[in-house]
Design a protein around this motif. Sequence first.
Motif, short mmCIF file in Angstrom:
data_model
loop_
_atom_site.label_atom_id
_atom_site.label_comp_id
_atom_site.label_asym_id
_atom_site.label_seq_id
_atom_site.Cartn_x
_atom_site.Cartn_y
_atom_site.Cartn_z
N ARG A 20 -7.90 6.84 23.97
CA ARG A 20 -8.30 7.43 25.25
C ARG A 20 -9.82 7.50 25.37
O ARG A 20 -10.39 7.17 26.41
N SER A 21 -10.47 7.94 24.29
CA SER A 21 -11.93 8.06 24.30
C SER A 21 -12.60 6.71 24.52
O SER A 21 -13.56 6.60 25.29
N GLY A 57 -7.42 17.30 23.97
CA GLY A 57 -7.37 16.99 25.39
C GLY A 57 -5.98 17.09 25.97
O GLY A 57 -5.59 16.27 26.81
N VAL A 58 -5.20 18.10 25.54
CA VAL A 58 -3.82 18.25 26.02
C VAL A 58 -3.60 19.66 26.57
O VAL A 58 -4.41 20.56 26.37
N SER A 59 -2.46 19.82 27.24
CA SER A 59 -2.06 21.11 27.77
C SER A 59 -1.39 21.93 26.67
O SER A 59 -1.31 21.50 25.53
N ALA A 95 6.69 16.03 18.80
CA ALA A 95 7.18 14.99 19.71
C ALA A 95 6.56 15.08 21.11
O ALA A 95 6.00 14.09 21.61
N PRO A 96 6.64 16.22 21.79
CA PRO A 96 5.99 16.28 23.11
C PRO A 96 4.48 16.17 23.04
O PRO A 96 3.84 15.68 23.98
N LEU A 97 3.88 16.61 21.93
CA LEU A 97 2.44 16.45 21.78
C LEU A 97 2.06 14.98 21.78
O LEU A 97 1.14 14.56 22.51
N ARG A 104 -1.80 10.31 28.31
CA ARG A 104 -3.19 10.48 28.72
C ARG A 104 -4.03 9.28 28.34
O ARG A 104 -4.96 8.90 29.05
N ALA A 105 -3.73 8.68 27.19
CA ALA A 105 -4.43 7.45 26.81
C ALA A 105 -4.13 6.34 27.80
O ALA A 105 -5.02 5.58 28.20
N SER A 106 -2.87 6.25 28.19
CA SER A 106 -2.46 5.23 29.16
C SER A 106 -3.13 5.47 30.51
O SER A 106 -3.62 4.54 31.17
#
Length: 391
Positions: A20-21, A57-59, A95-97, A104-106
């Motif tokens: 992602r970065s 960078g996640v919720s 798993a959800p992480l 987000r990378a996509s």
Amino acid sequence: MSHHHVVVIGGGPIGSVAARSAAEAGARVLLIERGGAGDAGSLCTGLVSPRTLPALGVSEASVLRRIRGVEAHAPGGRRLTIRADETKAVVLDRAPLEAELRERASDAGAEIRLRCEAVGLRRGAVDVRSSAGRETISAGVVVVAAGLDSALCRAASLPRPARLFHAAQAIVESEPERGDEVRVFVGREVAPLFFAWAVPAEPGRTRVGLAAPAGTDPGPFLDRLLGRRFADAAIRERRFGRIPIGPLPQPIGDGCLLVGDAAGQVKPLSGGGLYTGAICARIGGRAAAAAALDDRVDRAMLERYAVACDRAVGGELRFGLAARDVLESLSDSGIDEAFAALDDPELLRFVAAIGDIDRLHRLPRGLASRRKLWTRLLPLLTLLDRHLATL
């Protein structure tokens, strides 16, 4: 032959952050992962500081528990309980992480290929194998985020962490008495040179594990711990893994750089690597993109990544290594003495208030600023001084 500015090997949390970065920095990025969507990840306790989520960078969608306390068990039976008013850690569902991180990378523009395995690596190219067959992918810079994939690193003559611990963890059907408290067990019979843990996870489940030095099978130690502490609990699964101790001084190779476990970017005291790995993956993704876009993938360019990582997390990792050396040298009786010296209500309240699992190197400075605690620390300092004199 397809070409990408940056190819990231390994689609776990650290690889996804790096991809992602790099994509956000303008690079054309490919992320390859040998597993599939929803496949079980590697051994992961999932206990991290709250700041790990923004670092990744996640919720908070993957958060299972919020931890406010720890109960530590000494070899002789003494217990120390440290509890804070605020959340000190969270427990994540892997798993959800991973799903959110890949999404987000996509979204940032990275191409993601699952069930695609890197089988060869050399400067400017990665050989992969998938259901479509074998393929060679051209790459400006390769980011290795495949954990401790020694075969791949050995084939590419990449550096590898010199010291490893072997870990074992079981998921047991057991709801802890306190769902916001982690238990830690220390002692040579529990986990030689490391510690064991019991971390509350999904409702009705606890993650129980430990680590032991290379050459020691952690399985029998885990069996003993489960028999003593969780004799009536059903075991759902067991997983095994390895933990690197100590960062690589130069986490780079010929046209590539290493991040996460592959680079030893793991906290030496706890073995946790999501926070430090995320910080370095963000640095690594940007560094890889800059090098590839400028067509300067020489070691001098990539060494900037190593310098930036050391600046960001090097102090904490060095402190952890020094503290680990001291703790590993203590016998069980020495650990019991240390617990006795720390068993002071005011001292424990202070540690609970300022304790930070990501920034333990700040604790001595904080203690030094509280003069009224000095007399309470004298027994511990005397113990350490006496013990270090024998080394």
